[in-house]
Scaffold this motif. Structure first.
Motif, mmCIF file in Angstrom:
data_model
loop_
_atom_site.group_PDB
_atom_site.id
_atom_site.type_symbol
_atom_site.label_atom_id
_atom_site.label_comp_id
_atom_site.label_asym_id
_atom_site.label_seq_id
_atom_site.Cartn_x
_atom_site.Cartn_y
_atom_site.Cartn_z
ATOM 1 N N VAL A 8 0.840 -1.186 0.000
ATOM 2 C CA VAL A 8 0.000 0.000 0.000
ATOM 3 C C VAL A 8 0.870 1.229 0.000
ATOM 4 O O VAL A 8 2.044 1.182 0.331
ATOM 5 N N VAL A 9 0.284 2.353 -0.375
ATOM 6 C CA VAL A 9 0.990 3.621 -0.392
ATOM 7 C C VAL A 9 0.236 4.580 0.506
ATOM 8 O O VAL A 9 -0.941 4.852 0.284
ATOM 9 N N GLY A 10 0.902 5.125 1.533
ATOM 10 C CA GLY A 10 0.262 6.089 2.426
ATOM 11 C C GLY A 10 0.846 7.460 2.197
ATOM 12 O O GLY A 10 2.044 7.640 2.306
ATOM 13 N N VAL A 11 0.022 8.434 1.880
ATOM 14 C CA VAL A 11 0.476 9.788 1.624
ATOM 15 C C VAL A 11 -0.227 10.709 2.609
ATOM 16 O O VAL A 11 -1.441 10.696 2.720
ATOM 17 N N ALA B 282 3.417 9.983 -4.977
ATOM 18 C CA ALA B 282 3.313 11.203 -5.779
ATOM 19 C C ALA B 282 3.694 12.456 -5.008
ATOM 20 O O ALA B 282 4.240 13.403 -5.580
ATOM 21 N N SER B 283 3.424 12.490 -3.700
ATOM 22 C CA SER B 283 3.735 13.681 -2.911
ATOM 23 C C SER B 283 4.067 13.280 -1.490
ATOM 24 O O SER B 283 3.347 12.491 -0.878
ATOM 25 N N GLU C 247 8.193 19.837 0.153
ATOM 26 C CA GLU C 247 7.380 18.851 -0.564
ATOM 27 C C GLU C 247 8.155 18.300 -1.753
ATOM 28 O O GLU C 247 8.887 19.029 -2.430
ATOM 29 N N GLY C 248 8.009 17.014 -1.988
ATOM 30 C CA GLY C 248 8.687 16.401 -3.115
ATOM 31 C C GLY C 248 8.023 15.110 -3.518
ATOM 32 O O GLY C 248 6.902 14.801 -3.108
ATOM 33 N N VAL D 243 12.320 10.935 0.324
ATOM 34 C CA VAL D 243 11.756 12.115 -0.327
ATOM 35 C C VAL D 243 12.842 12.819 -1.145
ATOM 36 O O VAL D 243 13.951 13.050 -0.660
ATOM 37 N N PHE D 244 12.492 13.185 -2.388
ATOM 38 C CA PHE D 244 13.433 13.838 -3.299
ATOM 39 C C PHE D 244 12.823 15.127 -3.846
ATOM 40 O O PHE D 244 11.602 15.233 -4.030
ATOM 41 N N ALA D 245 13.691 16.102 -4.140
ATOM 42 C CA ALA D 245 13.246 17.338 -4.775
ATOM 43 C C ALA D 245 12.728 17.024 -6.177
ATOM 44 O O ALA D 245 13.323 16.216 -6.900
#
Length: 364
Positions: free
Chosen positions: A84-87, A289-290, A298-299, A314-316
């Motif tokens: 799963v992806v948690g944002v 995605a974010s 935010e990246g 997290v990447f720019a």
């Protein structure tokens, strides 16, 4: 193995029920049907729950200093990892569980996008300029971090305020380093790596066991990192070999080790590129995605989910520079609902300095 007692499906399991089941999963001698990683996870969870039941209820816990990894929170020993992806948008310094993420399923398309993203990140890393670090110098890393902690009696996890973390590491490992974390005393780092190891917030920090074999993936020096293979397959093989038997599953061990190297070492451009491409060869990586780091930047993120948690790098968006890490609960549990942020970091500066305690002159 003894069968676990049948539960009433209408009644949520109590802590006593869970302790009983976990105890039955670990009768002496060790159960031969469980592999080493599974036994280790189960044993740690039994010990954690036993310690929690022995502590006075309501006592708050504080995360001791640790020099490398930004976050570790309780691993549910019996939980299956979910793809799963948690944002979630983090309010730095807030309480874990106050913000929720939309949890969506991951699949082959997510993995393909993650691999493509990691390849772009690797290309950017390979072209980055970096000064040479002399053997007699120290690598300085400054970051902003926040960790989740739980009461010894359990309950929801709570995020501590975001604070500054500074570490000085001997480039060749010949001298002691230093960890300086806002709100706590300075911690002297031994010649063979960190002096304290924290398995998860709420646990007591323990001295690392000296391996006596010099620097390694788990106890790197700058010189050792600079000598790593630049072929992604050879590098991933080395990482898997050196992290064998350290708990979790082999893929998650490799992903975690690469994240450790990215966060608090200063790898040469070609080695950094190889680390990213090696991560792209680990099954289960996905794209988020974010994501927001501990400094509020935010990246886009590369993530992997295991044991009920998702680790995000997290990447720019434009430069693909590594910004920091975030750990999110991928499934609901005692610590909070799915999407709860339980750890976050942001790398602010990396530099070579001549002595412990010295700050870099540029950008200060």
């Amino acid at each position: 193995m003894n069968a676990s007692p049948r539960r009433d499906t209408q009644r949520p399991p109590s802590a006593q029920d869970e302790r009983r089941e976990l105890a039955e999963l670990l009768p002496p001698p060790a159960v031969p049907d469980l592999d080493a990683d599974r036994q280790l996870l189960l044993r740690r969870e039994v010990l954690r729950r036993a310690a929690a039941s022995a502590e006075p209820r309501g006592g708050a816990t504080r995360r001791p200093a640790r020099y490398r990894r930004a976050v570790r929170i309780a691993v549910p020993a019996l939980a299956c990892a979910l793809a799963v992806v948690g944002v979630v948008t983090l309010d730095p310094g807030g309480s874990a569980g106050h913000d929720r993420a939309a949890v969506t399923g991951g699949g082959a398309a997510d993995t393909s996008r993650a691999v493509q993203l990691l390849d772009r990140i690797a290309l950017a890393a390979a072209g980055a300029e970096q000064p040479t670090v002399r053997a007699d110098q120290f690598v300085y890393v400054e970051s902003r971090v926040s960790y989740a902690a739980q009461s010894t009696a359990g309950g929801p996890a709570t995020m501590a305020p975001v604070h500054t973390r500074q570490v000085w590491l001997s480039a060749d490992g010949s001298g002691p380093g230093l960890l300086r974390e806002e709100g706590g005393p300075d911690t002297r780092l031994g010649e063979n790596g960190p002096v304290l190891h924290l398995d998860r917030p709420g646990r007591t920090a323990e001295p690392d066991t000296p391996r006596g074999n010099g620097p390694s993936i788990s106890e790197p020096t700058n010189a050792y990192v600079a000598s790593l293979p630049t072929d992604p397959d050879a590098l991933l093989k080395l990482i898997r070999e050196q992290t064998r038997g350290q708990g979790q599953d082999p893929d998650q061990r490799a992903f975690t080790a690469i994240g450790d190297l990215l966060a608090e070492t200063w790898a040469p451009p070609q080695v950094s590129a190889a680390l990213y491409r090696a991560a792209g060869r680990i099954p289960g990586v996905t794209e988020v995605a974010s994501a927001v780091d501990a400094a509020g930047r935010e990246g886009i993120a590369v993530a992997r989910t295991a044991h009920g948690q998702q680790t995000q790098w997290v990447f720019a968006r434009t430069t693909y520079a590594f910004l920091g890490e975030r750990t999110v609960l991928a499934e609901a549990g005692e610590a909070g609902p799915a999407g709860t942020v339980v750890g976050t970091s942001a790398v602010l500066a990396k530099a070579a300095v001549d002595r412990v305690g010295q700050l870099p002159s540029t950008g200060r």
